[in-house]
Design an enzyme around this catalytic site. Sequence first.
Site: not given
Length: 261
Positions: A118, A184, A214
Amino acid sequence: MNITLIGCGAIGQSILTRLPQSAPQVSVQSAIVLDEERAALRARFPTVSFLTQVPSTATFILECAGHAALTAHVIPALARGVECAVLSIGALSTPGLPEALAEAAQRGNTRVHLLSGAIGGIDALAAAKLAGLDAVVYVGRKPSLGWKGTPAEASFNLDTLTQPTTIFEGSARDAARLYPKNANVAATLSLAGLGLDATQVKLIADPTVTDNIHTYTARGAFGEMTVTMQGKPLPDNPKTSALTVLSALRFLRNRSCEVAI
């Protein structure tokens, strides 16, 4: 290129659906799933063999099943010489597991690929590491309900939050251990950069956002970089970014096409 999937949940099914358009030279020969899942999956994907163990004919494995799959399926396959790609990077926060993967790949004279999932900019971060990094700080922000089923529920009422709330602050190792289905990205950044213990992580439950956001900053001899990604979650699994699926498809496309980027 024929591959075997480990797992066929929301990520695996999305890969199967998108693969013909994204990487037409790649086909999924088999998928390893729980016995009770096989009938429903066979009805939806009749060209795939749904099994409970990796077949002896497997030549390439893509893991998208979760952390336990690395020990149960990926390490034995590597030891037999089967090349593997892994999406459950957070599992590598488990002490000894990175070394076990490396040892199995060496024993099988093959390679294991850790996919970016991601997050973006992993190529730049890994390159910057070669000259020396001073700090890598990651902030993960998700809608409040995206943290359901995690340790955050024990300390916060995720249904009633009205403002952004920090639910975790600490090392990437602890983030990946406590929030394995959500962190992750932190583990991926740490493996490309300063390591699990030196990478700092903050996780935020934010009722004002609808996407997974993020952000990370890295400083070192190369200079400084800040990367922010606002990713849409998978419709079937709000804990997983849709870019996770796309990163796997890009990897498979690069393995099968004439020009890779």
